[in-house]
Design a protein around this motif. Structure first.
Motif: not given
Length: 331
Positions: A74, A77-78, A324
């Motif tokens: 994840r 992905e960020e 995020t």
């Protein structure tokens, strides 16, 4: 002796700078082709520089000070913001996910740095429906400028208020520092026209051209606009910097980026910026030739490792980075 490495995963190259007690002792540039063919090339180079106390890793859109051993898919992905159906295309930073994954699992002391959107110094209302308020490398360039501004004026970081304009190989960016803190930015696809990128998107254009690809974000800039390019580039830069100045007044503008050394682009930048403040070319650290973002990242790594630049890290409030890249999205 504190030994740290700063990195800059730019569109055109990956630059690295090694500092020992704040002095430049090593630097290198890796091409996208090299990294794509051999994701371990980065790790091999860093191992040759051991011992290292901390590496400011290539952070893309940024993470709130995440250690390499804690990196998840994840997080990747960020940092990369590439949809699964678009991975592997010839746009952006080639092979980014592969060599960041290799670095994170290498056992080396890696820390991924925040982007502007993670910093508490940028108010929440400026983050609404926004992802790019300066990627991690833009925060690093800002750090380099803040260090230079305070040193030149013989003043505390808290007395530094200025703008930084970076002309990258694809995108243009403007970062605003007020009293030693990064408080605003216009960067990437929400910033001024770049050499390759068209800058701010018109929502209707995005709708009409959808579905968009990552490659679409690297089109519409100066080189695509033909005879209209220079005027569009200059005026877009003026509008963005003037608009930011209307909100946060400043009188000094630092100019950064390898393309700022091109005579034609430098002339356009001067025409756009000189009416708005004193224009100052951002200088490199003594002995450094790699990109400014790698230099700034090394300063931040030094500060985070308890070196000479701890005050710089404190001024930019990196320890309080959070969230995020998606937190500001509404609707």
């Amino acid at each position: 002796m504190v030994r740290v490495v700063g990195t800059d995963p730019g569109t055109s190259s990956l630059d690295l700078l090694l500092l020992a007690d704040g002095a430049v002792v090593g630097q290198e540039r890796l091409s996208p082709g090299t990294l794509q063919r051999d994701p371990e090339a980065l790790v091999s180079l860093l191992r040759a520089w051991l011992p290292i106390d901390l590496i400011a890793g290539p952070s893309g859109y940024g993470l709130p000070l995440v250690r390499g051993e804690a990196l998840t898919e994840r997080h990747l992905e960020e940092m990369s913001l590439v949809r699964p159906d678009q991975r592997g295309i010839d746009a952006g930073v080639l092979g980014f996910r592969s060599w960041v994954r290799a670095l994170a699992t290498s056992g080396l002391p890696v820390l991924f740095l925040p982007g502007g959107v993670h910093l508490p110094s940028i108010p929440a209302y400026r983050k609404a429906n926004t992802i790019d308020l300066g990627t991690a490398d833009k925060v690093a360039v800002t750090a380099l400028a803040l260090q230079a501004d305070a040193a030149d004026r013989g003043a505390d970081f808290s007395e530094s208020t200025f703008a930084v304009v970076e002309l990258g190989s694809a995108f243009s960016a403007v970062m605003i520092v007020s009293r030693g803190r990064l408080v605003d930015a216009a960067a990437g696809t929400r910033g001024p026209i770049g050499v390759r990128s068209g800058g701010c998107w018109d929502g209707e254009v995005a709708y009409w051209r959808s579905p968009l690809s990552k490659e679409s974000l690297f089109r519409g800039g100066l080189i695509d606009l033909g005879p209209e390019g220079p005027d569009a580039f200059r005026e877009s830069l003026t509008k963005h910097v003037a608009g930011l100045k209307a909100v946060t007044p400043f009188d000094r503008i630092y100019l950064s980026g390898a393309l700022a050394e091109r005579p034609d682009l430098a002339a356009l930048a001067r025409a756009a910026l000189e009416p708005l403040g004193t224009l100052i070319p951002l200088r490199s650290l003594s002995g450094a030739w790699v990109k400014h973002a790698a230099q700034g990242a090394a300063l931040l790594a030094d500060g985070l490792a308890g070196g000479h630049h701890a005050g710089l890290v404190a001024s930019l409030e990196l320890a309080n980075a959070s969230g995020t890249v998606w937190d500001g999205l509404r609707g």
